[in-house]
Design a protein around this motif. Structure first.
Motif, PDB file in Angstrom:
ATOM      1  N   THR A  82       5.086   9.670   1.597  1.00 42.35           N
ATOM      2  CA  THR A  82       4.793  10.301   2.883  1.00 42.35           C
ATOM      3  C   THR A  82       3.381   9.932   3.330  1.00 42.35           C
ATOM      4  O   THR A  82       2.553   9.471   2.535  1.00 42.35           O
ATOM      5  CB  THR A  82       4.897  11.839   2.816  1.00 42.35           C
ATOM      6  N   ILE A  83       3.125  10.152   4.605  1.00 42.51           N
ATOM      7  CA  ILE A  83       1.775  10.113   5.148  1.00 42.51           C
ATOM      8  C   ILE A  83       1.503  11.494   5.718  1.00 42.51           C
ATOM      9  O   ILE A  83       2.382  12.089   6.367  1.00 42.51           O
ATOM     10  CB  ILE A  83       1.603   8.998   6.212  1.00 42.51           C
ATOM     11  N   GLU A  84       0.321  12.029   5.467  1.00 29.53           N
ATOM     12  CA  GLU A  84       0.026  13.399   5.870  1.00 29.53           C
ATOM     13  C   GLU A  84      -1.393  13.517   6.400  1.00 29.53           C
ATOM     14  O   GLU A  84      -2.257  12.682   6.119  1.00 29.53           O
ATOM     15  CB  GLU A  84       0.203  14.361   4.689  1.00 29.53           C
TER      16      GLU A  84
ATOM     17  N   VAL B 128      -8.432  14.848   5.744  1.00 30.36           N
ATOM     18  CA  VAL B 128      -8.007  13.570   5.172  1.00 30.36           C
ATOM     19  C   VAL B 128      -6.633  13.177   5.706  1.00 30.36           C
ATOM     20  O   VAL B 128      -5.761  14.017   5.884  1.00 30.36           O
ATOM     21  CB  VAL B 128      -7.956  13.604   3.621  1.00 30.36           C
ATOM     22  N   GLN B 129      -6.487  11.896   6.006  1.00 29.46           N
ATOM     23  CA  GLN B 129      -5.173  11.303   6.278  1.00 29.46           C
ATOM     24  C   GLN B 129      -4.811  10.508   5.036  1.00 29.46           C
ATOM     25  O   GLN B 129      -5.542   9.589   4.644  1.00 29.46           O
ATOM     26  CB  GLN B 129      -5.251  10.395   7.506  1.00 29.46           C
ATOM     27  N   SER B 130      -3.707  10.882   4.412  1.00 32.39           N
ATOM     28  CA  SER B 130      -3.429  10.393   3.063  1.00 32.39           C
ATOM     29  C   SER B 130      -2.000   9.892   2.922  1.00 32.39           C
ATOM     30  O   SER B 130      -1.096  10.295   3.670  1.00 32.39           O
ATOM     31  CB  SER B 130      -3.652  11.525   2.042  1.00 32.39           C
ATOM     32  N   LEU B 131      -1.812   9.025   1.925  1.00 33.44           N
ATOM     33  CA  LEU B 131      -0.492   8.551   1.518  1.00 33.44           C
ATOM     34  C   LEU B 131      -0.159   9.264   0.212  1.00 33.44           C
ATOM     35  O   LEU B 131      -0.789   9.010  -0.816  1.00 33.44           O
ATOM     36  CB  LEU B 131      -0.495   7.034   1.331  1.00 33.44           C
ATOM     37  N   ARG B 132       0.808  10.170   0.262  1.00 36.40           N
ATOM     38  CA  ARG B 132       1.079  11.041  -0.894  1.00 36.40           C
ATOM     39  C   ARG B 132       2.565  11.073  -1.213  1.00 36.40           C
ATOM     40  O   ARG B 132       3.414  11.187  -0.315  1.00 36.40           O
ATOM     41  CB  ARG B 132       0.586  12.461  -0.600  1.00 36.40           C
TER      42      ARG B 132
ATOM     43  N   LEU C  45       0.866  -1.177   0.000  1.00 35.83           N
ATOM     44  CA  LEU C  45       0.000   0.000   0.000  1.00 35.83           C
ATOM     45  C   LEU C  45       0.902   1.226   0.000  1.00 35.83           C
ATOM     46  O   LEU C  45       1.386   1.675   1.032  1.00 35.83           O
ATOM     47  CB  LEU C  45      -0.929  -0.007   1.217  1.00 35.83           C
ATOM     48  N   LYS C  46       1.132   1.760  -1.175  1.00 35.88           N
ATOM     49  CA  LYS C  46       2.130   2.799  -1.362  1.00 35.88           C
ATOM     50  C   LYS C  46       1.496   4.190  -1.475  1.00 35.88           C
ATOM     51  O   LYS C  46       0.316   4.326  -1.793  1.00 35.88           O
ATOM     52  CB  LYS C  46       2.949   2.518  -2.632  1.00 35.88           C
ATOM     53  N   ALA C  47       2.304   5.201  -1.225  1.00 39.72           N
ATOM     54  CA  ALA C  47       1.883   6.574  -1.486  1.00 39.72           C
ATOM     55  C   ALA C  47       1.846   6.804  -2.995  1.00 39.72           C
ATOM     56  O   ALA C  47       2.613   6.202  -3.750  1.00 39.72           O
ATOM     57  CB  ALA C  47       2.852   7.550  -0.826  1.00 39.72           C
TER      58      ALA C  47
ATOM     59  N   SER D 161       3.237   7.189 -10.718  1.00 38.23           N
ATOM     60  CA  SER D 161       4.493   6.643 -10.207  1.00 38.23           C
ATOM     61  C   SER D 161       4.562   5.121 -10.303  1.00 38.23           C
ATOM     62  O   SER D 161       5.570   4.528  -9.910  1.00 38.23           O
ATOM     63  CB  SER D 161       4.671   7.049  -8.736  1.00 38.23           C
ATOM     64  N   GLY D 162       3.512   4.488 -10.804  1.00 37.03           N
ATOM     65  CA  GLY D 162       3.502   3.037 -10.892  1.00 37.03           C
ATOM     66  C   GLY D 162       3.314   2.358  -9.548  1.00 37.03           C
ATOM     67  O   GLY D 162       3.738   1.209  -9.364  1.00 37.03           O
ATOM     68  N   SER D 163       2.643   3.042  -8.614  1.00 42.46           N
ATOM     69  CA  SER D 163       2.538   2.531  -7.245  1.00 42.46           C
ATOM     70  C   SER D 163       1.280   1.724  -6.967  1.00 42.46           C
ATOM     71  O   SER D 163       1.138   1.163  -5.879  1.00 42.46           O
ATOM     72  CB  SER D 163       2.594   3.710  -6.264  1.00 42.46           C
TER      73      SER D 163
END
Length: 259
Positions: A158-160, A147-151, A123-125, A240-242
């Motif tokens: 990052t997680i923000e 929102v709590q997000s993976l960016r 589970l990638k940003a 990003s291919g994530s």
């Protein structure tokens, strides 16, 4: 869920005086009162609603949301699609206290949610949105409040936490050290319109505080009420291919109101 991690998480609840929105010297000290402590034995009945492949895009993959031991598991496949086909969504909403009742978060109230999350490296940003927690007004077509997000930021995962309405990043930290490990989340929100709201966001890993950020004087209300959501909600516009098959584990939910 590790008992030691439960102890560490519970120990943070003694610091009510440090909570956002609390007066410095109250005549009668406010305190956090436990309002919600669901068990996985309740299954998905712990939540107000469940959004598991609401577009019926991948019935073979169901259930995408289920319990697994002491955890709630959210599984996302690359073939899954939401009703808006440019994105994916498997989420639960709200805090159910019985088969006929759930908690309502209203203006002027202060709430605190603590839980633990396990984010695997799958589970990638992403360069577009990947939300794993939202605060929203119930109903379709409404914008998220928080929102709590993976960016991905300049190529870094990052997680923000972001105040979506005001486009304000409350805090951000590297995601990679949190992959494949349990992280404790402590989220606090004072619900208020205009500039009367506030939030605080704390992440702890192995007893170490990874980030502790707060923001006051902000808008945390749209209309009706605020309702939390958890799960995986992500755009297919990542460059990003994530995007890959992945999952998210959540455990040991607790919901408190400051009274």
């Amino acid at each position: 869920m590790n008992p030691t991690r439960r102890t560490l998480l519970g120990a943070t609840l003694g610091g009510a005086a440090a909570a956002v929105g609390l007066p410095a010297t109250p005549a009668q000290a406010a305190s956090w009162q436990l309002k919600w402590s669901p068990s996985t034995s309740a299954g998905l009945g712990a939540f107000e609603t469940v959004e598991d492949d609401r577009a019926d895009s991948h019935p073979e993959g169901r259930p995408h949301i289920r319990t697994e031991g002491n955890n709630w598991r959210f599984t996302m496949h690359t073939v899954d699609r939401d009703t808006s086909t440019d994105r994916q969504r498997h989420e639960v909403t709200g805090l159910r206290t019985s088969s006929s009742s759930y908690l309502r978060w209203l203006p002027g109230q202060t709430w605190r949610i603590t839980y633990s999350m396990y984010i695997p490296s799958s589970l990638k940003a992403t360069t577009s949105f990947t939300h794993i927690m939202q605060m929203k007004q119930p109903g379709t077509g409404t914008q998220p409040i928080v929102v709590q997000s993976l960016r991905r930021v300049d190529g870094v995962q990052t997680i923000e936490l972001k105040l979506h309405l005001a486009n304000i990043v409350v805090g951000r930290t590297a995601l990679a050290p949190l992959h494949n490990t349990w992280t404790d989340v402590d989220f606090q929100i004072k619900i208020g319109d205009g500039t009367s709201g506030s939030v605080r966001w704390i992440l702890r890993n192995g007893g170490t505080t990874v980030i502790d950020k707060a923001r006051t004087g902000v808008d945390t209300f749209l209309a009706d009420r605020v309702r939390p959501k958890w799960g995986i909600y992500r755009s297919l516009g990542d460059t990003s291919g994530s995007l890959q098959d992945c999952h998210l584990l959540l455990s040991n939910f607790r919901g408190y109101q400051l009274v």
